[in-house]
Design a protein around this motif. Sequence first.
Motif, PDB file in Angstrom:
ATOM      1  N   PHE A  16       1.015  -1.022   0.017  1.00 52.73           N
ATOM      2  CA  PHE A  16       0.109  -0.300   0.153  1.00 52.73           C
ATOM      3  C   PHE A  16       0.790   1.244   0.157  1.00 52.73           C
TER       4      PHE A  16
ATOM      5  N   TRP B 209      -8.198   1.194  -1.681  1.00 52.93           N
ATOM      6  CA  TRP B 209      -7.227   0.509  -2.530  1.00 52.93           C
ATOM      7  C   TRP B 209      -7.268  -1.072  -2.201  1.00 52.93           C
ATOM      8  N   LEU B 210      -7.335  -1.377  -0.881  1.00 54.53           N
ATOM      9  CA  LEU B 210      -7.297  -2.897  -0.694  1.00 54.53           C
ATOM     10  C   LEU B 210      -8.810  -3.648  -1.418  1.00 54.53           C
TER      11      LEU B 210
ATOM     12  N   GLY C 299      -6.046  -3.910  -5.829  1.00 55.42           N
ATOM     13  CA  GLY C 299      -5.841  -4.416  -4.630  1.00 55.42           C
ATOM     14  C   GLY C 299      -6.192  -5.917  -4.385  1.00 55.42           C
TER      15      GLY C 299
ATOM     16  N   TRP D 193      -3.886  -8.067  -6.132  1.00 58.49           N
ATOM     17  CA  TRP D 193      -2.518  -8.389  -5.465  1.00 58.49           C
ATOM     18  C   TRP D 193      -2.645  -9.310  -4.345  1.00 58.49           C
ATOM     19  N   GLN D 194      -3.766  -8.831  -3.616  1.00 60.87           N
ATOM     20  CA  GLN D 194      -4.055  -9.900  -2.402  1.00 60.87           C
ATOM     21  C   GLN D 194      -4.385 -11.262  -2.886  1.00 60.87           C
TER      22      GLN D 194
END
Length: 429
Positions: free
Chosen positions: A46, A331-332, A337, A340-341
């Motif tokens: 982040f 973002w998450l 996000g 990516w996660q």
Amino acid sequence: MLATAACGGPAKESGGVGTAEKPVELRILANDGYAKQWQEQMVPEFNKKFPNIKVTIDGVPYGDQLAKTMLELTAADPTYDIVMADDPWIPQMASTGALLDLKKDAAEWTDAAYDWNDFNSAPLAAGEWEGVQYGVPLRSNMLMMFYNKALYKDAGVPEPTPELTWDDYMSQAPKLVRDTNGDGKDDTWAVGTYFTRDPLTPTVWQTIFNANGGELLDGDNKPAFNNAVGVAALQTHVEMLKYAPPGASTWQFTEPLEAFRQGKTATMFNWGSVYKGTAIDPKTTTLTADQVGIQVMPAGTNSSGAHRGIWSGAIASRGQNTEAAWKLVEWLSSSEGEVWQSNTLGVFPARTSTLDSTPEQAWLSPVFDALKMAYADAETGKMWRPRLTNSDEVQRILADETAVAMANTNDAAKALDDAAAEIEKALTK
């Protein structure tokens, strides 16, 4: 305290997203099951985009988390900017008046590319209450079926498919209890899941109940599970103990997970997010991806089953850094996000675009396929825990009476009648 929180509203000063000379500091109250992983891996990622937002994540055991969060939200001087909510907690947390309305209050900070309509409706709904979006899915999860392909093959039982019914499964279970080394003692068993007194134990029979068209509460929030369909669902859960390893009556989350990873059980009903640690990571499992299948739980008369368990990120409305808090949550939960996660941490996505994409990690493809079906089933069958301002009390009552049925295997009907009476009383306080 509740009145104070309710009157607070969003902070007048958002705090911005910080500068190199004056960074913004955020604190997150999260579950200790993933807090360390987020601190060590998510925060640095982040910070590549927002280097001036410093993030500290405090982990709390699941059993303590809701109580601590409620104290935090009703405190005169809140410590945390972001709090994490398990699937049924949003109504109770929103009742404090201390959560940001994300679609309204964060609108001016929201990136134009952040597509609310891209979220699958089932996980997004976990963060909504009475028409207000208080949270967004940051760690999506579903109760699903894992199976050991080798144990099924060795037992001469066909691998499960989404068409497998509970009747089929229970008729196959005795064949999956086997003595594999010829010493006269069984050493592999059919099933591992929650059996002991735990708030999550009832989710197993609740899923069976929902798959057969049952709803825990009716339109007037009256108990609607103490009937023939509910009794049959609970009795199925109780009877699984016959085909589980010795001592399984005390099992919660960890024990069935370890037994499956060690190749001791042919199937496991557990939260899908454990797939990476079960089929991919050699540090935590003896199995490999080609040995582990994942799919929705067996079908009832209405649909296959999958119980929703979404962790939503919510923002404390009286915090001084609401804009920075939203930037992290945004973002998450964004496409970037989520991708990516999923690829880095093995976390389930909530966006349709992510689920329809080709993941970087090949092992995620069958997981995404199973997850899409699970979301659809959950939405159709309303497969989630009660969503009420006192949902934790309702789930505790269900857990208590489920434990009674597990201990007294002929008392499923009485256990559900007692649970219904207690819940009705709790809901009329």
